[in-house]
Design an enzyme around this catalytic site. Structure first.
Site, PDB file in Angstrom:
ATOM      1  N   GLY A   1       0.801  -1.218   0.000  1.00  0.00           N
ATOM      2  CA  GLY A   1       0.000   0.000   0.000  1.00  0.00           C
ATOM      3  C   GLY A   1       0.832   1.265   0.000  1.00  0.00           C
ATOM      4  O   GLY A   1       0.293   2.361   0.034  1.00  0.00           O
ATOM      5  N   CYS A   2       2.138   1.115  -0.045  1.00  0.00           N
ATOM      6  CA  CYS A   2       3.033   2.268  -0.084  1.00  0.00           C
ATOM      7  C   CYS A   2       3.608   2.387  -1.491  1.00  0.00           C
ATOM      8  O   CYS A   2       3.954   1.383  -2.111  1.00  0.00           O
ATOM      9  CB  CYS A   2       4.177   2.102   0.914  1.00  0.00           C
ATOM     10  SG  CYS A   2       3.625   1.993   2.630  1.00  0.00           S
ATOM     11  N   ALA A   3       3.717   3.609  -1.985  1.00  0.00           N
ATOM     12  CA  ALA A   3       4.263   3.822  -3.325  1.00  0.00           C
ATOM     13  C   ALA A   3       5.748   3.466  -3.364  1.00  0.00           C
ATOM     14  O   ALA A   3       6.245   2.981  -4.369  1.00  0.00           O
ATOM     15  CB  ALA A   3       4.061   5.271  -3.742  1.00  0.00           C
ATOM     16  N   SER A   4       6.452   3.699  -2.269  1.00  0.00           N
ATOM     17  CA  SER A   4       7.866   3.360  -2.199  1.00  0.00           C
ATOM     18  C   SER A   4       8.028   2.032  -1.447  1.00  0.00           C
ATOM     19  O   SER A   4       7.064   1.491  -0.916  1.00  0.00           O
ATOM     20  CB  SER A   4       8.644   4.478  -1.503  1.00  0.00           C
ATOM     21  OG  SER A   4       8.055   4.783  -0.267  1.00  0.00           O
TER      22      SER A   4
END
Length: 136
Positions: free
Chosen positions: A49-52
């Protein structure tokens, strides 16, 4: 119900005039944090759920919650440092009682993060709460 370490960052933020200074401070907090051992950067510690890329490694010792973490993005690494100040050292049963949105709101983070960063921050908080709930 914030930890003394989190109260310190709230005080620091009160002295910083604008959001750019606060943003830089968050990045500096991340830079000051020890890197997570590469052996702990595994699928089980990765936060979806994190872009990075984000890894959180929780440890519960004698009923006390703490976690280490890392990211390949400087601002996210700083957000991990802020979350560590919010949660580390709390009794595991208290972790779920922290109103992270309200506490982070005291820093003005809710208003200045992109939608992707906000979603990633929520995913990290959710992971922290899930781990603590499983141990409480």
């Amino acid at each position: 119900m914030a930890t003394p370490a989190f109260e310190e960052i709230v005080e620091d933020f009160e002295f910083l005039e604008d959001w750019e200074d606060r943003y830089r401070h968050v990045i500096e907090l991340g830079k000051a944090m020890a890197a997570l051992n590469d052996a702990l950067k595994v699928p089980a510690t990765k936060v979806d759920g994190c872009a990075s890329q984000v890894w959180l490694h929780p440890v519960i010792d004698n009923g006390v919650f703490r976690f280490d973490g890392d990211s390949d993005a400087m601002i996210v690494r700083g957000l991990i440092a802020v979350l560590r100040m919010l949660y580390n050292g709390l009794p595991v049963a208290e972790v779920s009682k922290v109103d992270a949105k309200a506490e982070l709101g005291r820093l003005g983070l809710n208003d200045h993060l992109s939608a992707q960063r906000s979603n990633g921050l929520r995913a990290m908080i959710e992971r922290i709460r899930e781990v603590a709930a499983g141990q409480a």
